[in-house]
Design a protein around this motif. Structure first.
Motif, mmCIF file in Angstrom:
data_model
loop_
_atom_site.group_PDB
_atom_site.id
_atom_site.type_symbol
_atom_site.label_atom_id
_atom_site.label_comp_id
_atom_site.label_asym_id
_atom_site.label_seq_id
_atom_site.Cartn_x
_atom_site.Cartn_y
_atom_site.Cartn_z
ATOM 1 N N THR A 53 1.106 -1.079 -0.275
ATOM 2 C CA THR A 53 0.347 -0.242 -0.023
ATOM 3 C C THR A 53 0.842 1.327 -0.251
ATOM 4 O O THR A 53 0.414 2.334 -0.862
ATOM 5 N N GLN A 107 -9.062 0.654 -0.789
ATOM 6 C CA GLN A 107 -10.045 -1.185 -0.166
ATOM 7 C C GLN A 107 -11.117 -1.075 0.463
ATOM 8 O O GLN A 107 -12.112 -1.519 -0.609
ATOM 9 N N ASP A 190 -6.107 -0.374 -4.821
ATOM 10 C CA ASP A 190 -5.720 -1.077 -3.837
ATOM 11 C C ASP A 190 -6.792 -1.714 -3.189
ATOM 12 O O ASP A 190 -7.815 -2.094 -2.235
#
Length: 551
Positions: A53, A107, A190
């Protein structure tokens, strides 16, 4: 597509990301060299803490406060005259690149989307960034078209919805629509499908491929996918980069990485699949949990008017099963199928909500609905739950000793401090946590360690039944394998009964004796795990399992 033939769009050159200074400086990413080509799909994989990340956030300068980035991150790396180093670029210029040229899908869309604004207005804002002279009516039309393009049903209606009014899959699609509003040349995704079930994962991946194919410009939109889901990588990526503790272990084509990995860490990652090691259920094992004609409904706010009685939305429809001692029943189905509602109904956690419950849930022979509050409280020690997110389910204000012993304080108030600590230490030892963890807090542990603490908290009351609600979906594949092995070992040792709710077919196959397939609140198939997975009868089940094999 050969990487040698791809023109580089983004290039990491000797990039380091660290925290602290001097002797206390810790490197989260070390000397990273990586290229993402024009129109290429690259997956960056690795376990929690590998630096995935941070690597994704660095080009947009979104790294956490206190992080130091060195090296060069070149944008437009294929054009020496237009190439810029994002590390040294002033923040004003970075803001011009964010969204317009490099966009990001985060996410957790519920966190990334503003809860105070409708989804449509948030997409309109992104459209107006890309086209500042566009009229409000045209920007609304463009936002609705983006929602439609991402596969959201009734986009005109959903334009006016707030994030909490959408399902997980719809929120993720709205996030993608927002990211694509500026027609970026690079999309960084992500963990875009972590919280979604298998069929929605496949839909989102296929959607990203379609949108990439439709993208215009020199070679099309590139995608950098950050994930720990290796099955998803197989289905989506052209090239894979493997990170471990901030170090780039190897880079290669997807086929090469999965079929002929060269690095030992990559080999262990590729081979980290759940193993089926469950004991058979004893022939005369007693039934510990039973549901009979269980139905759950909620008020349907959209259909209510002043002139007619409020309609109700049936979420669960006459579900029945028997869970025996030492047995695991796996529950699988798409989002909205009723899996979580079933778990909450079994746990007796819907009584204070707007839910209407009919039918019966028997726990150790007692009907939940007929029990008095005091009686139900006494029975709760026999029925415990382990939730999906080990960080969200553990109080950040309590240390491990307080977290694990909380149930003892409620159900066994007569224990002395010494006895209480002894029981906590014994339970932590069972799940593989050292006694030095007693005074530490959840944020000081990895995801796998937090889930082990959550398991210890549930098992310290010596329950007979555990509801496992997506217990490993937030974990890396290798950690997932360890936690599943621990759960299987504890089941054998204590003869526990598990109701396992999951969207991961590999987890269901490894842990379950029987599988229940839910669709729109109904049980469409129920049977022996191996038999049902190898020969499903219903079309819905076949499609669900086929999607699970692909992602």
């Amino acid at each position: 597509m050969s990487s040698a033939l791809i023109s580089p769009l983004l290039r990491y050159e000797d990039v380091c990301i660290s925290f602290g200074a001097g002797r206390r400086e810790k490197f989260a990413v070390s000397h990273l060299n990586l290229e993402i080509g024009v129109g290429e799909r690259v997956a960056l994989v690795g376990e929690s803490g590998s630096g995935k990340t941070l690597t994704a956030l660095a080009p947009l300068r979104l790294e956490p406060e206190g992080a130091k980035v060195t090296g060069r991150i070149l944008w437009n790396a294929n054009q020496s005259s237009a190439s810029v180093d994002l590390v040294g670029l002033p923040m004003q210029d970075i803001r011009d690149i964010r969204g317009r040229e490099i966009a990001m899908v985060f996410q957790e869309p519920m966190t990334a989307l503003n809860p105070l604004f409708t989804v449509g207005n948030q997409i309109v804002e992104a459209v107006q960034v890309y086209q500042p002279l566009i009229s409000k009516a045209d920007s609304m039309s463009a936002a609705i078209e983006l929602l439609k393009k991402t596969g959201i049903v009734q986009p005109e209606k959903r334009f006016h919805s707030y994030p909490h009014q959408l399902s997980g899959g719809q929120r993720q699609r709205a996030m993608i629509a927002m990211a694509l509003a500026c027609k970026p040349r690079l999309l960084i995704a992500d963990e875009p499908t972590t919280a979604l079930d298998v069929s929605l994962r496949l839909q989102i991946l296929d959607l990203l491929k379609e949108l990439q194919a439709e993208s215009q410009g020199d070679g099309g939109m590139a995608i950098l996918l950050i994930t720990h889901d290796l099955n998803m990588v197989k289905h989506f990526a052209q090239r894979v980069a493997v990170l471990n503790q901030g170090n780039l272990m190897e880079v290669g084509s997807t086929k090469q990485i999965f079929e002929h990995p060269s690095d030992p860490y990559t080999k262990s990652l590729v081979n980290s699949k759940p193993v089926r090691e469950i004991a058979p259920v004893m022939p005369l094992a007693p039934v510990l949990l039973k549901a009979d004609q269980l139905s759950v409904s909620y008020p349907d706010a959209e259909s209510s008017t002043w002139f007619q009685k409020q309609a109700r939305n049936l979420v669960l429809r006459k579900v029945g099963f028997e869970l025996k001692q030492g047995q695991t029943i796996g529950v699988i189905g798409e989002s909205g199928s009723g899996k979580t509602t079933l778990g909450m109904a079994v746990l007796g956690l819907l009584g204070d909500s707007a839910a209407r419950i009919t039918g019966q849930v028997n726990v150790l022979g007692d009907d939940w609905q007929q029990l008095k509050p005091v009686e139900r409280r006494m029975l709760r020690s026999s029925l415990q739950v382990i939730f999906q997110d080990p960080f969200g389910s553990l109080s950040p204000r309590m240390n491990v000793m307080q977290i694990v012993s909380e149930g003892l304080d409620i159900h066994f108030p007569g224990l002395s401090p010494t006895e209480r600590e002894s029981r906590v230490l014994d339970m932590l030892r069972e799940v593989g946590i050292d006694r030095t963890a007693l005074q530490r807090y959840p944020h000081e542990f990895s995801g796998g360690q937090r889930q082990r603490i959550a398991i210890a908290r549930a098992l310290i009351l010596k329950p007979q039944i555990l509801v496992l609600d997506e217990p490993t979906s937030a974990l890396d594949v290798s950690i997932q394998k360890q936690v599943l092995a621990l759960l299987a070992e504890l089941q054998k040792k204590y003869n526990l009964a598990y109701l396992l709710i999951s969207h991961d077919l590999a987890v269901i196959r490894a842990m379950s004796h029987e599988v229940m397939v839910l669709k729109e609140g109904r049980v469409v198939e129920f049977g022996d795990t191996e038999t049902l997975i190898s020969d499903p009868r219903q079309i819905y089940t076949k499609e669900l399992f086929a999607a699970a094999e692909l992602v």
